[in-house]
Design a protein around this motif. Structure first.
Motif, mmCIF file in Angstrom:
data_model
loop_
_atom_site.group_PDB
_atom_site.id
_atom_site.type_symbol
_atom_site.label_atom_id
_atom_site.label_comp_id
_atom_site.label_asym_id
_atom_site.label_seq_id
_atom_site.Cartn_x
_atom_site.Cartn_y
_atom_site.Cartn_z
ATOM 1 N N UNK A 166 0.828 -1.204 0.000
ATOM 2 C CA UNK A 166 0.000 0.000 0.000
ATOM 3 C C UNK A 166 0.863 1.256 0.000
ATOM 4 N N UNK A 167 1.953 1.235 0.783
ATOM 5 C CA UNK A 167 2.851 2.385 0.829
ATOM 6 C C UNK A 167 3.523 2.602 -0.524
ATOM 7 N N UNK A 168 3.921 1.519 -1.182
ATOM 8 C CA UNK A 168 4.552 1.635 -2.498
ATOM 9 C C UNK A 168 3.586 2.222 -3.521
ATOM 10 N N UNK A 218 1.711 6.774 -6.820
ATOM 11 C CA UNK A 218 0.654 7.719 -7.197
ATOM 12 C C UNK A 218 1.098 9.156 -6.949
ATOM 13 N N UNK A 219 1.726 9.387 -5.789
ATOM 14 C CA UNK A 219 2.203 10.734 -5.475
ATOM 15 C C UNK A 219 3.253 11.186 -6.475
ATOM 16 N N UNK A 220 4.170 10.286 -6.848
ATOM 17 C CA UNK A 220 5.217 10.640 -7.808
ATOM 18 C C UNK A 220 4.625 10.974 -9.169
ATOM 19 N N UNK A 221 3.637 10.187 -9.594
ATOM 20 C CA UNK A 221 2.979 10.453 -10.882
ATOM 21 C C UNK A 221 2.262 11.793 -10.844
ATOM 22 N N UNK A 222 1.580 12.062 -9.731
ATOM 23 C CA UNK A 222 0.846 13.327 -9.606
ATOM 24 C C UNK A 222 1.795 14.515 -9.677
#
Length: 237
Positions: A3-5, A10-14
């Motif tokens: 889940x953390x990965x 997702x955060x990096x893509x955003x």
């Protein structure tokens, strides 16, 4: 761990999208045309401007702010309407004391006593609406008429009672609007940061606003993104 990965991915893509594909929100390259004399594209006839200033308990700020607006290096007629939004500190009296000397025929100051807030309105917007009503703005020009005639306001300038104006700022705003046929021209004020925490928080606020409304997209012809800084909005009548 999975889940953390996923969350990190997702955060990096955003953030990658924000940095690369979101109108370059982090750039500070969106400016009015350079201020030179004479200004490129200056209109042959400077339209009248009515400035509406909502003011609530701004007696301490008005002596530092209102003279900068009344003293604009603007060749056309400028009327400033200060709406005293039910202040309790003598805002209206202070504004009256700052009235220009008689004989300066292109500058006028009116101080309007605001009415209590009616249901369904926000305070500042209600004060702005009362300023427009006090200006007695005429209806839009009839078909075939080219803009406002003599004595009619060509633009309304909404500004705040805590914003000081550089001498040529209004001239530059109107020049930009007239040269490029814009209905709305807005400029971000230089925000005062006197304390350490203000210097930390204020830039973050500006960049967060730019994330929501990238300035390059706002200024792009045909873009569906529109935004303005509420303390400085020049609107065509």
């Amino acid at each position: 761990m999975l889940a953390l990965s996923i969350a990190c991915t997702v955060a990096a893509v955003a953030w990658a999208y924000l940095a690369v594909g979101h109108g370059g929100y982090w750039r500070t390259s969106q400016w009015l045309p350079p201020r030179t004399f004479p200004l490129a594209g200056e209109p042959s006839r400077w339209p009248d401007v009515v400035a509406v200033v909502p003011a609530r308990n701004e007696a301490a700020m008005l002596p530092a702010v209102l003279p900068t607006l009344l003293g604009q290096d603007y060749p056309g007629a400028l009327t400033v309407i200060v709406v005293d939004d039910c202040s309790s500190d003598g805002t209206a009296e202070v504004a009256e004391e700052l009235r220009p000397e008689p004989g300066l025929d292109t500058r006028a100051l009116r101080v309007v006593a605001g009415a209590p807030l009616p249901p369904g309105w926000a305070g500042k917007v209600w004060a702005m609406a009362q300023g427009l009503d006090a200006a007695g703005l005429a209806p839009a020009p009839a078909p075939g008429r080219d803009g406002a005639g003599p004595g009619e306001p060509g633009y309304v300038l909404f500004t705040d009672a805590d914003i000081a104006w550089q001498a040529g700022a209004l001239r530059a705003l109107v020049s930009a609007a007239e040269a490029d046929d814009r209905d709305l021209v807005s400029q971000m004020a230089l925000l005062r940061t006197a304390t350490r925490w203000e210097r930390v928080v204020v830039p973050a606020f500006v960049y967060f606003f730019a994330q929501l409304y990238p300035f390059a997209r706002v200024n792009a012809p045909g873009s569906g993104t529109a935004a303005a800084a509420g303390g400085c909005m020049l609107v065509r009548r």
